[in-house]
Design a protein around this motif. Structure first.
Motif, mmCIF file in Angstrom:
data_model
loop_
_atom_site.group_PDB
_atom_site.id
_atom_site.type_symbol
_atom_site.label_atom_id
_atom_site.label_comp_id
_atom_site.label_asym_id
_atom_site.label_seq_id
_atom_site.Cartn_x
_atom_site.Cartn_y
_atom_site.Cartn_z
ATOM 1 N N ARG A 140 13.788 -6.950 2.356
ATOM 2 C CA ARG A 140 14.356 -6.668 3.674
ATOM 3 C C ARG A 140 13.308 -6.149 4.653
ATOM 4 N NH1 ARG A 140 17.222 -2.604 3.685
ATOM 5 N NH2 ARG A 140 17.215 -1.915 1.497
ATOM 6 N N CYS A 141 12.201 -5.663 4.145
ATOM 7 C CA CYS A 141 11.100 -5.225 5.006
ATOM 8 C C CYS A 141 10.181 -6.386 5.379
ATOM 9 C CB CYS A 141 10.297 -4.124 4.325
ATOM 10 S SG CYS A 141 9.602 -4.589 2.726
ATOM 11 N N HIS A 198 8.260 -8.231 3.520
ATOM 12 C CA HIS A 198 7.082 -8.458 2.692
ATOM 13 C C HIS A 198 7.433 -9.358 1.510
ATOM 14 C CE1 HIS A 198 5.623 -4.566 4.633
ATOM 15 N NE2 HIS A 198 4.817 -5.532 5.053
ATOM 16 N N CYS A 238 8.560 -0.389 -1.478
ATOM 17 C CA CYS A 238 7.715 -1.560 -1.308
ATOM 18 C C CYS A 238 6.249 -1.150 -1.458
ATOM 19 C CB CYS A 238 7.955 -2.189 0.060
ATOM 20 S SG CYS A 238 6.786 -3.501 0.509
ATOM 21 N N CYS A 284 4.611 -1.259 2.463
ATOM 22 C CA CYS A 284 5.050 -0.363 3.537
ATOM 23 C C CYS A 284 5.826 0.850 3.024
ATOM 24 C CB CYS A 284 5.904 -1.141 4.537
ATOM 25 S SG CYS A 284 7.479 -1.739 3.853
ATOM 26 N N ALA A 301 8.822 1.060 2.010
ATOM 27 C CA ALA A 301 10.249 1.061 2.370
ATOM 28 C C ALA A 301 11.093 0.937 1.093
ATOM 29 C CB ALA A 301 10.557 -0.084 3.323
ATOM 30 N N THR A 345 13.172 -0.883 -0.603
ATOM 31 C CA THR A 345 13.797 -2.214 -0.581
ATOM 32 C C THR A 345 13.648 -2.965 -1.901
ATOM 33 O OG1 THR A 345 11.734 -3.114 0.334
ATOM 34 C CG2 THR A 345 13.448 -2.472 1.900
#
Length: 512
Positions: A430-431, A433, A451, A454, A456, A458
């Protein structure tokens, strides 16, 4: 070894069409001899001009002026200025003599018949003796007559010998015929070379477009063949269309993988331009030539060993054209270097032999300027220094790489940042990547939520809906060998993990 001989030997290593466009170095040397003879005939020998035009000698370490150095060479007496005048389609070098005779001239000087400097140790040693020779005066008055007002004074030839210092005009303009021939010959050669390079650039770009089309035709993916039938058992959405399993096999009528290997080897060679942190920028001629030879040798060796296979005749012709374009860029770099050196040498020789100041900058025909002018002679040095320029050879290198290399997608643009292999099957979080499915499964089994790029949260929420089906089909189409290898590796790792979870030894079978 004299440069003229070295220059001729260097030109022999270049193609005939480039040799024919080279500047005539020996012809320009002969014209310089004519300039010296013309100045000497006018009474302006190089030794005299050197003392008159050049600035005074700098003082020594003790702050005292050196013995024999001029104290005020330009304060009194004639002053010589070397200038260029724009005349129609060329420039005309000329000497402007600004006369300011002494209020109490030396009688011996005024009665002297010698056009050269006086032998007496006075200020006249550093100026042009008066009266000036008849030839010099005739040429100056003839040139300055067109610049004087209609009521200006006229000097007939019969009265030249009787002209004294008081009857001389304030300025004498002497056009230099041989010097004009020198600069006209040089600038015409550079302008002709510039026009020739424009033609070669157009031919290069045309050949490059044809080569791009040929490589694209020879390296077509499976989706471009008639046997390709996209289908999806789940949806008609193009993003969900899947390529049939036979597309993972290598297309026998395509050299896709071959050209990918060639371009990969070419980028690693960094022939004309460095991109690493250790060196960035345009390489010199010797380094570029050595790298091109190394690239050609490595490519031929891989073709001979069968590592790189050119299945199609179109690819073999395209590879020859590709090497010819690189060879032309290298020859252009050599020609640029030798022409710049010849121009610099001949201008330096001109200044040294004639004692005239260094000529204005000559615009290089190998340099592309946004505001380039038609003429090669640039009278202002600041214009050429402040204007953004780009080498023609570097421009052709950029056109070559920007046109051909994007034809074949590079695997580094579609790799997983964890395993550095092809991200097959691709999972987009969802980020936004991207990771391969095996690396993402390993992260989930270890309970890592964030992640790796980043940070995040996700990773644990990713499921089948995060599969990038369009990118998966693109990878199957453009990276068939890599996708097949990655798929087999994923299946083998998944089987080993299942056996380890069951407590079975995965080191191999034992025969009892």
């Amino acid at each position: 070894m004299h440069f003229s001989k070295t220059y001729s030997q260097l030109l022999l290593t270049l193609p005939p069409e480039l040799r024919e466009s080279a500047i005539q170095y020996r012809q320009l040397k002969k014209i310089i001899n004519q300039i010296v003879a013309e100045l000497t005939a006018l009474g302006l020998s190089p030794d005299l001009l050197h003392r008159v035009v050049q600035p005074p000698t700098a003082p020594d370490d003790k702050g005292k002026q050196k013995e024999g150095a001029p104290s005020d060479a330009h304060a009194h007496g004639p002053r010589v200025i070397y200038e260029f005048a724009n005349v129609q389609d060329h420039v005309e070098p000329r000497l402007r003599l600004r006369l300011d005779p002494d209020p109490d001239p030396d009688p011996e000087l005024l009665s002297s018949d010698s056009p050269g400097p006086s032998s007496a140790p006075s200020r006249s040693d550093l100026t042009i003796s008066l009266p000036i020779s008849q030839d010099l005066l005739r040429a100056a008055l003839t040139s300055s007559a067109s610049e004087q007002p209609s009521g200006g004074q006229d000097y007939p030839d019969t009265e030249l010998a009787a002209v004294d210092a008081t009857s001389l005009p304030a300025e004498l303009v002497i056009p230099l015929v041989s010097d004009t021939t020198f600069f006209r010959t040089l600038t015409e050669a550079l302008n002709s070379l510039a026009a020739y390079l424009v033609t070669k650039r157009v031919e290069f770009e045309s050949t490059l477009r044809t080569l791009s089309h040929d490589i694209s035709s020879a390296s077509r993916p499976s989706s471009s063949t008639s046997s390709f039938h996209p289908h999806s058992p789940f949806s008609s959405d193009p993003a969900n269309i899947s390529v049939s399993s036979h597309a993972l096999a290598i297309n026998a009528r395509s050299d896709l993988d071959t050209w990918r290997q060639i371009f990969q080897l070419y980028m690693e060679a960094d022939i004309f331009q460095g991109h690493q942190e250790r060196f960035r920028g345009e390489r010199d001629v010797d380094d570029a030539e050595a790298r091109l030879q190394a690239f050609n040798a490595e490519l031929n060796q891989r073709i001979h060993k069968g590592i790189i296979k050119l299945r199609m005749k179109q690819s073999r012709v395209a590879l020859k054209t590709f090497m010819d374009l690189n060879t032309f860029i290298l020859d252009l770099r050599k020609f640029q270097h030798v022409t710049a050196e010849a121009t610099r040498k001949i201008l330096k020789k001109h200044a040294k032999r004639t004692a005239l100041p260094l000529a204005p900058d000559l615009a290089s025909p190998f340099v592309v300027r946004p505001d380039s002018q038609d003429r090669a002679l640039i009278l202002s040095r600041t214009v050429t220094r402040n204007t953004e320029t780009l080498s023609l050879s570097l421009l052709l290198v950029q056109a070559l790489t920007e046109t051909l290399l994007p034809i074949i997608p590079h695997i580094d643009d579609y790799s997983c940042v964890i395993c550095t292999n092809l991200a097959f099957k691709p999972i987009r979080l969802r980020c936004s990547h991207l990771f391969c499915v095996r690396c993402l499964v390993k992260l989930q089994k270890r309970g890592e939520e964030h992640c790796p790029i980043c940070r995040a949260p996700t990773v644990l929420s990713a499921d089948r809906s995060n599969v990038d089906w369009a990118l998966l089909n693109f990878m199957k189409d453009w990276f068939p060998m890599e996708a097949k290898k990655k798929l087999q590796q994923n299946e083998r790792e998944a089987a080993e993990e299942e056996m380890q979870e069951l407590g079975l030894d995965v080191r191999g079978c034992l025969v009892m």
